[in-house]
Design an enzyme around this catalytic site. Structure first.
Site, PDB file in Angstrom:
ATOM      1  N   TYR A  23       4.451  35.581  12.825  1.00  8.70           N
ATOM      2  CA  TYR A  23       5.883  35.754  12.595  1.00  8.70           C
ATOM      3  C   TYR A  23       6.205  37.192  12.218  1.00  8.70           C
ATOM      4  O   TYR A  23       7.088  37.444  11.409  1.00  8.70           O
ATOM      5  CB  TYR A  23       6.372  34.781  11.514  1.00  8.70           C
ATOM      6  CG  TYR A  23       5.934  33.366  11.814  1.00  8.70           C
ATOM      7  CD1 TYR A  23       6.488  32.686  12.900  1.00  8.70           C
ATOM      8  CD2 TYR A  23       4.937  32.749  11.078  1.00  8.70           C
ATOM      9  CE1 TYR A  23       6.060  31.416  13.223  1.00  8.70           C
ATOM     10  CE2 TYR A  23       4.505  31.467  11.398  1.00  8.70           C
ATOM     11  CZ  TYR A  23       5.071  30.812  12.470  1.00  8.70           C
ATOM     12  OH  TYR A  23       4.635  29.562  12.787  1.00  8.70           O
ATOM     13  N   TYR A 155       7.927  20.402  10.636  1.00  2.27           N
ATOM     14  CA  TYR A 155       7.235  21.487  11.336  1.00  2.27           C
ATOM     15  C   TYR A 155       6.044  20.891  12.080  1.00  2.27           C
ATOM     16  O   TYR A 155       5.221  20.194  11.482  1.00  2.27           O
ATOM     17  CB  TYR A 155       6.734  22.569  10.364  1.00  2.27           C
ATOM     18  CG  TYR A 155       5.953  23.639  11.084  1.00  2.27           C
ATOM     19  CD1 TYR A 155       6.617  24.617  11.818  1.00  2.27           C
ATOM     20  CD2 TYR A 155       4.559  23.635  11.097  1.00  2.27           C
ATOM     21  CE1 TYR A 155       5.909  25.575  12.533  1.00  2.27           C
ATOM     22  CE2 TYR A 155       3.850  24.590  11.812  1.00  2.27           C
ATOM     23  CZ  TYR A 155       4.535  25.556  12.521  1.00  2.27           C
ATOM     24  OH  TYR A 155       3.831  26.500  13.243  1.00  2.27           O
ATOM     25  N   ASP A 256       1.908  13.321  12.300  1.00  5.56           N
ATOM     26  CA  ASP A 256       1.275  14.637  12.330  1.00  5.56           C
ATOM     27  C   ASP A 256       0.675  14.874  10.941  1.00  5.56           C
ATOM     28  O   ASP A 256       1.373  15.228  10.000  1.00  5.56           O
ATOM     29  CB  ASP A 256       2.324  15.692  12.679  1.00  5.56           C
ATOM     30  CG  ASP A 256       1.759  17.110  12.682  1.00  5.56           C
ATOM     31  OD1 ASP A 256       0.608  17.296  12.241  1.00  5.56           O
ATOM     32  OD2 ASP A 256       2.486  18.027  13.116  1.00  5.56           O
ATOM     33  N   LYS A 285      -6.120  21.828  10.745  1.00  8.69           N
ATOM     34  CA  LYS A 285      -6.242  22.608   9.512  1.00  8.69           C
ATOM     35  C   LYS A 285      -7.554  22.410   8.746  1.00  8.69           C
ATOM     36  O   LYS A 285      -8.500  23.126   8.994  1.00  8.69           O
ATOM     37  CB  LYS A 285      -4.999  22.392   8.656  1.00  8.69           C
ATOM     38  CG  LYS A 285      -3.786  23.067   9.303  1.00  8.69           C
ATOM     39  CD  LYS A 285      -2.654  23.371   8.342  1.00  8.69           C
ATOM     40  CE  LYS A 285      -1.713  24.413   8.922  1.00  8.69           C
ATOM     41  NZ  LYS A 285      -0.467  23.912   9.472  1.00  8.69           N
TER      42      LYS A 285
HETATM   43  C1  LIG Z   1       0.031  23.990  10.872  1.00  7.03           C
HETATM   44  C2  LIG Z   1       0.658  22.778  11.442  1.00  7.03           C
HETATM   45  C3  LIG Z   1       0.732  22.578  12.830  1.00  7.03           C
HETATM   46  C4  LIG Z   1       0.256  23.615  13.819  1.00  7.03           C
HETATM   47  O1  LIG Z   1      -1.108  23.846  13.738  1.00  7.03           O
HETATM   48  P1  LIG Z   1      -1.727  25.229  14.319  1.00  7.03           P
HETATM   49  O2  LIG Z   1      -3.192  25.059  14.183  1.00  7.03           O
HETATM   50  O3  LIG Z   1      -1.150  26.313  13.484  1.00  7.03           O
HETATM   51  O4  LIG Z   1      -1.279  25.315  15.740  1.00  7.03           O
HETATM   52  C5  LIG Z   1       1.293  21.404  13.292  1.00  7.03           C
HETATM   53  N1  LIG Z   1       1.753  20.472  12.438  1.00  7.03           N
HETATM   54  C6  LIG Z   1       1.686  20.617  11.106  1.00  7.03           C
HETATM   55  C7  LIG Z   1       2.175  19.530  10.205  1.00  7.03           C
HETATM   56  C8  LIG Z   1       1.144  21.781  10.555  1.00  7.03           C
HETATM   57  O5  LIG Z   1       1.111  21.936   9.234  1.00  7.03           O
END
Ligand SMILES: *Cc1c(COP(=O)(O)O)cnc(C)c1O
Length: 435
Positions: A23, A155, A256, A285
């Site tokens: 960013y 997000y 997610d 992550k």
């Molecule tokens: C960080 C994140 C993503 C994206 O993951 P990247 O490895 O950065 O592409 C998607 N969803 C959630 C909830 C996240 O915290």
């Protein structure tokens, strides 16, 4: 050998000239800190900043480094796998670390999420999840079911379809609002993990799913904690509402768990707070303990069988580095560390430390809210953070924090000792005062 200081200055000049940061503008505006090495919960800087050569890491490198840095067990796993093979393609070939990790994730995940697609980042795992859902309905002869429903404040990553389900107002994706696929948005869930569920809100979710069911492939949300969309917590009850509404109206449900997975909220997966099994779940992550980029999309037999009934009967996705042996081997070792250790006790310990340490922020001018859940602590301001000032204040207190928007927040490694948790909280207060 150049003087270390000269080397640092040269690297930072090259960085500013050539390297995009997340960013960030090009050329870069604020100089990043140059990290020489890291171990345990400490980042070692090439040059002192605000008089500090070492910083306690309050961010776990964006949720990922749950065991801290330079961990002997993860190092050994990486070395052993490098000596065997760092990578082979996953098309037509397979390997033990990939197979074992998939089987293990299937065992750990809620319910019957037993089929695993490895991706190379969280955003791609979300793309794969959405592709699975759209393809499921297309295979079943319902190609009109291709829109998605989510709630505001979310997000899900920075790739194209993932962006379309991020919060449409806040966040970084407003720029693309005309160009992205237009999804269906519910209001953001009412705040508070422990707050009694708001019946009116639950009814509005049910109504929205029902009204759009004919065009909806899936509902996608972050369970319990909305991360980069605003660090908000909500009642698990709304996840049960979504599960019921999706079942009643023939819509798939995607969780997610890229940020929440592997214990961060106090449950191994946030879905467990609600006792809900989604049809598709994304992980990332913390999956490799912060060593390598790896993500996974899990789905149920129903989804896999649905896709396989279509023409073509395959999931049309296959990243070059899919199932990378090095990443899957380290992920296996990271899961060993997590599950052989007392992650739940550590997360609880950090939760109490953050509750105690962040509580005084409630009395600070400019602070709107202070909240803690699991190993996540948040100070929300009533104004945009002055990022350079807040960062400087945290660094001067020996802590690395990376605030955004109106949020100063921390999700430290699970191995962070009590005195470092207290230090992080103290630095967060100083950052809030400076911001
Ligand atoms: C960080 C994140 C993503 C994206 O993951 P990247 O490895 O950065 O592409 C998607 N969803 C959630 C909830 C996240 O915290």
């Amino acid at each position: 050998m150049p003087e270390p200081a000269t080397a640092a200055a040269e690297l930072l000049a090259l960085d500013r000239r050539h390297v995009w940061h997340p960013y960030g503008p090009m050329p870069g505006s604020a100089a990043p800190l140059l990290v020489r090495s890291a171990s345990g919960v400490r980042l070692r800087l090439a040059e002192p900043a605000e008089g500090r050569q070492e910083l306690v890491d309050g961010m776990a490198s964006w949720w990922s480094a749950v065991h801290g840095y330079n961990h002997p067990v993860l190092n050994a796993a990486a070395r052993e796998q490098v000596a065997r093979m760092s990578h082979v393609m996953f098309g037509g070939l397979t390997h033990e670390p990939g197979v074992r990790l998939a089987a293990r994730l299937a065992r750990l995940a809620p319910g019957d999420l037993e089929h695993v697609f490895f991706a190379d980042s969280g955003s791609v795992a979300v793309e794969v999840a959405l592709k699975m859902c759209l393809q499921y309905w297309s295979s079943l002869g319902r190609p009109a079911k291709r829109r998605l429903l989510t709630w505001r404040g979310g997000y899900h990553g920075d790739t194209w379809h993932a962006m379309s389900v991020c919060d449409p107002e806040g966040g970084m994706h407003r720029l693309w609002s005309g160009a992205l696929p237009r999804q269906v948005f519910a209001e953001a869930p009412p705040p508070g993990f422990d707050a009694p569920p708001d019946e009116g809100y639950a009814a509005s979710l049910r109504e929205l799913v029902a009204r759009h069911a004919a065009e909806l492939a899936a509902v996608i949300v972050e369970p319990v904690v909305q991360g980069a969309g605003g660090m908000r917590f909500h009642s698990p009850a709304y996840l049960r509402v979504l599960r019921e509404a999706c079942d009643a109206h023939g819509v798939l449900l995607v969780f997610d768990e890229i940020a929440t997975g592997f214990g961060r909220t106090g449950a191994l997966f946030a879905a467990e707070h609600a006792g809900v099994t989604p049809d598709v779940m994304c992980l990332g992550k913390a999956l490799t303990g912060g060593y390598l980029t790896l993500a996974a999309t899990l789905c149920t037999p129903r989804v896999a069988e649905g896709i396989s009934r279509g023409e073509p009967p395959v999931l049309a996705h296959g990243p070059t580095f899919m199932g990378n042996p090095l990443a899957t081997a380290v992920a296996g070792a990271s899961l060993d560390l997590l599950l052989d250790g007392d992650w739940a006790g550590e997360v609880k310990r950090i939760e109490s430390g953050l509750r105690a340490g962040l509580a005084p922020a409630r009395g600070l001018r400019g602070v709107r809210d202070v909240r803690v859940l699991g190993a996540i602590g948040v100070i929300q301001l009533d104004h945009e953070v002055d990022l350079p000032a807040a960062t400087r204040a945290a660094v001067a207190n020996g802590v690395w924090l990376r605030p955004f928007r109106d949020l100063i927040y921390t999700m430290p490694p699970y191995v962070t000792p009590d005195e470092d948790v207290a230090r992080i909280a103290h630095a967060a207060l100083a950052a809030a005062e400076a911001a």
